[in-house]
Scaffold this motif. Structure first.
Motif, PDB file in Angstrom:
ATOM      1  N   UNK A   6       0.871  -1.177   0.000  1.00 46.35           N
ATOM      2  CA  UNK A   6       0.000   0.000   0.000  1.00 46.35           C
ATOM      3  C   UNK A   6       0.904   1.221   0.000  1.00 46.35           C
ATOM      4  N   UNK A   7       0.556   2.191  -0.859  1.00 48.88           N
ATOM      5  CA  UNK A   7       1.319   3.431  -0.895  1.00 48.88           C
ATOM      6  C   UNK A   7       0.370   4.620  -1.000  1.00 48.88           C
ATOM      7  N   UNK A   8       0.905   5.793  -0.695  1.00 50.03           N
ATOM      8  CA  UNK A   8       0.213   7.060  -0.915  1.00 50.03           C
ATOM      9  C   UNK A   8       1.114   7.925  -1.780  1.00 50.03           C
ATOM     10  N   UNK A   9       0.490   8.851  -2.518  1.00 51.73           N
ATOM     11  CA  UNK A   9       1.246   9.774  -3.357  1.00 51.73           C
ATOM     12  C   UNK A   9       0.416  11.018  -3.607  1.00 51.73           C
ATOM     13  N   UNK A  10       1.033  11.996  -4.239  1.00 52.15           N
ATOM     14  CA  UNK A  10       0.370  13.240  -4.585  1.00 52.15           C
ATOM     15  C   UNK A  10       0.280  13.345  -6.098  1.00 52.15           C
ATOM     16  N   UNK A  11      -0.922  13.630  -6.589  1.00 49.49           N
ATOM     17  CA  UNK A  11      -1.138  13.759  -8.030  1.00 49.49           C
ATOM     18  C   UNK A  11      -0.436  15.009  -8.560  1.00 49.49           C
ATOM     19  N   UNK A  44      -8.616  13.812  -5.852  1.00 51.26           N
ATOM     20  CA  UNK A  44      -8.340  14.953  -6.712  1.00 51.26           C
ATOM     21  C   UNK A  44      -6.939  15.475  -6.504  1.00 51.26           C
ATOM     22  N   UNK A  45      -6.339  15.143  -5.394  1.00 50.87           N
ATOM     23  CA  UNK A  45      -4.963  15.589  -5.101  1.00 50.87           C
ATOM     24  C   UNK A  45      -4.060  14.438  -4.661  1.00 50.87           C
ATOM     25  N   UNK A  46      -4.567  13.502  -3.885  1.00 56.75           N
ATOM     26  CA  UNK A  46      -3.752  12.403  -3.365  1.00 56.75           C
ATOM     27  C   UNK A  46      -4.321  11.054  -3.793  1.00 56.75           C
ATOM     28  N   UNK A  47      -3.433  10.073  -3.862  1.00 53.71           N
ATOM     29  CA  UNK A  47      -3.808   8.693  -4.144  1.00 53.71           C
ATOM     30  C   UNK A  47      -3.434   7.813  -2.963  1.00 53.71           C
ATOM     31  N   UNK A  48      -4.208   6.758  -2.753  1.00 55.69           N
ATOM     32  CA  UNK A  48      -3.804   5.642  -1.906  1.00 55.69           C
ATOM     33  C   UNK A  48      -4.154   4.399  -2.704  1.00 55.69           C
ATOM     34  N   UNK A  49      -3.176   3.508  -2.845  1.00 51.82           N
ATOM     35  CA  UNK A  49      -3.404   2.305  -3.637  1.00 51.82           C
ATOM     36  C   UNK A  49      -2.879   1.091  -2.895  1.00 51.82           C
ATOM     37  N   UNK A  50      -3.645   0.001  -2.992  1.00 51.35           N
ATOM     38  CA  UNK A  50      -3.219  -1.310  -2.496  1.00 51.35           C
ATOM     39  C   UNK A  50      -3.056  -2.216  -3.704  1.00 51.35           C
ATOM     40  N   UNK A  51      -1.980  -2.969  -3.724  1.00 53.08           N
ATOM     41  CA  UNK A  51      -1.716  -3.979  -4.749  1.00 53.08           C
ATOM     42  C   UNK A  51      -1.472  -5.302  -4.052  1.00 53.08           C
ATOM     43  N   UNK A  52      -2.026  -6.385  -4.612  1.00 53.89           N
ATOM     44  CA  UNK A  52      -1.854  -7.725  -4.034  1.00 53.89           C
ATOM     45  C   UNK A  52      -1.500  -8.705  -5.140  1.00 53.89           C
ATOM     46  N   UNK A  53      -0.654  -9.645  -4.800  1.00 51.02           N
ATOM     47  CA  UNK A  53      -0.305 -10.701  -5.742  1.00 51.02           C
ATOM     48  C   UNK A  53       1.038 -11.294  -5.398  1.00 51.02           C
ATOM     49  N   UNK A  54       1.631 -11.966  -6.384  1.00 57.24           N
ATOM     50  CA  UNK A  54       2.958 -12.533  -6.180  1.00 57.24           C
ATOM     51  C   UNK A  54       3.948 -11.390  -5.927  1.00 57.24           C
ATOM     52  N   UNK A  55       4.847 -11.584  -4.999  1.00 55.37           N
ATOM     53  CA  UNK A  55       5.772 -10.516  -4.588  1.00 55.37           C
ATOM     54  C   UNK A  55       6.527  -9.917  -5.769  1.00 55.37           C
ATOM     55  N   UNK A  56       7.047 -10.772  -6.655  1.00 52.94           N
ATOM     56  CA  UNK A  56       7.831 -10.253  -7.778  1.00 52.94           C
ATOM     57  C   UNK A  56       6.979  -9.412  -8.729  1.00 52.94           C
ATOM     58  N   UNK A  57       5.713  -9.778  -8.894  1.00 51.45           N
ATOM     59  CA  UNK A  57       4.808  -8.996  -9.751  1.00 51.45           C
ATOM     60  C   UNK A  57       4.466  -7.656  -9.102  1.00 51.45           C
ATOM     61  N   UNK A  58       4.162  -7.675  -7.806  1.00 49.26           N
ATOM     62  CA  UNK A  58       3.854  -6.439  -7.085  1.00 49.26           C
ATOM     63  C   UNK A  58       5.063  -5.512  -7.124  1.00 49.26           C
ATOM     64  N   UNK A  59       6.250  -6.046  -6.867  1.00 54.32           N
ATOM     65  CA  UNK A  59       7.467  -5.229  -6.890  1.00 54.32           C
ATOM     66  C   UNK A  59       7.721  -4.629  -8.270  1.00 54.32           C
ATOM     67  N   UNK A  60       7.473  -5.403  -9.328  1.00 54.22           N
ATOM     68  CA  UNK A  60       7.679  -4.905 -10.692  1.00 54.22           C
ATOM     69  C   UNK A  60       6.723  -3.754 -10.997  1.00 54.22           C
ATOM     70  N   UNK A  61       5.458  -3.904 -10.613  1.00 51.96           N
ATOM     71  CA  UNK A  61       4.480  -2.837 -10.849  1.00 51.96           C
ATOM     72  C   UNK A  61       4.842  -1.613 -10.015  1.00 51.96           C
ATOM     73  N   UNK A  62       5.230  -1.819  -8.762  1.00 51.40           N
ATOM     74  CA  UNK A  62       5.572  -0.683  -7.905  1.00 51.40           C
ATOM     75  C   UNK A  62       6.791   0.062  -8.451  1.00 51.40           C
TER      76      UNK A  62
END
Length: 140
Positions: A6-11, A44-62
């Protein structure tokens, strides 16, 4: 082995609904192919996203997420092994807290925010997203 990140970011300033739509289209397609699941919340300004799956796939997407110039200030707040997905049916679901009419989720006015998430969402994940969505939806 399953992994959740799970991460947060600013658009980026000026990010359009069309650009967000493109993100969702690509995410849903790519995630489906990689058997990744997740949830993206935006105000509209910030994101929070959760990604789930195989560790190597999640790491590649992140890794790609970190390079994406449509947002900045990416901070990972959760990285954990899991035994069960919180979002097993969602290649990538989306909710926009500042405009509930935008997104793929159907929410009635004044629904509790936790009603957006699956009923068996892990308590700590439910708490993270509930706080994020509640705080962000109160932002004028």
């Amino acid at each position: 082995m399953l992994y959740r990140l799970v991460y947060v970011s600013t658009a980026r300033e000026g990010l359009t609904d069309e650009e967000i739509g493109a993100i969702l289209d690509v995410s849903q397609s790519n995630n489906h192919e990689r058997y990744l699941t997740g949830f993206l919340a935006h105000n509209g300004r910030h994101f929070m996203q959760a990604l789930e799956g195989a560790r190597e796939e999640v790491d590649a997407v992140f890794s790609r997420i970190l390079q994406d110039d449509r947002h900045f200030g990416v901070v990972q707040i959760v990285g954990e092994q899991i035994t069960k997905r919180a979002f097993p049916d969602w290649a990538m679901n989306y909710f926009r807290a500042d405009d509930p009419a935008v997104g793929t989720m159907v929410v009635r006015y004044n629904d509790p925010i936790d009603s957006l998430l699956p009923k068996d969402t892990p308590r700590e994940l439910l708490h993270l997203f509930t706080r994020f969505l509640h705080i962000e939806s109160l932002t004028p």
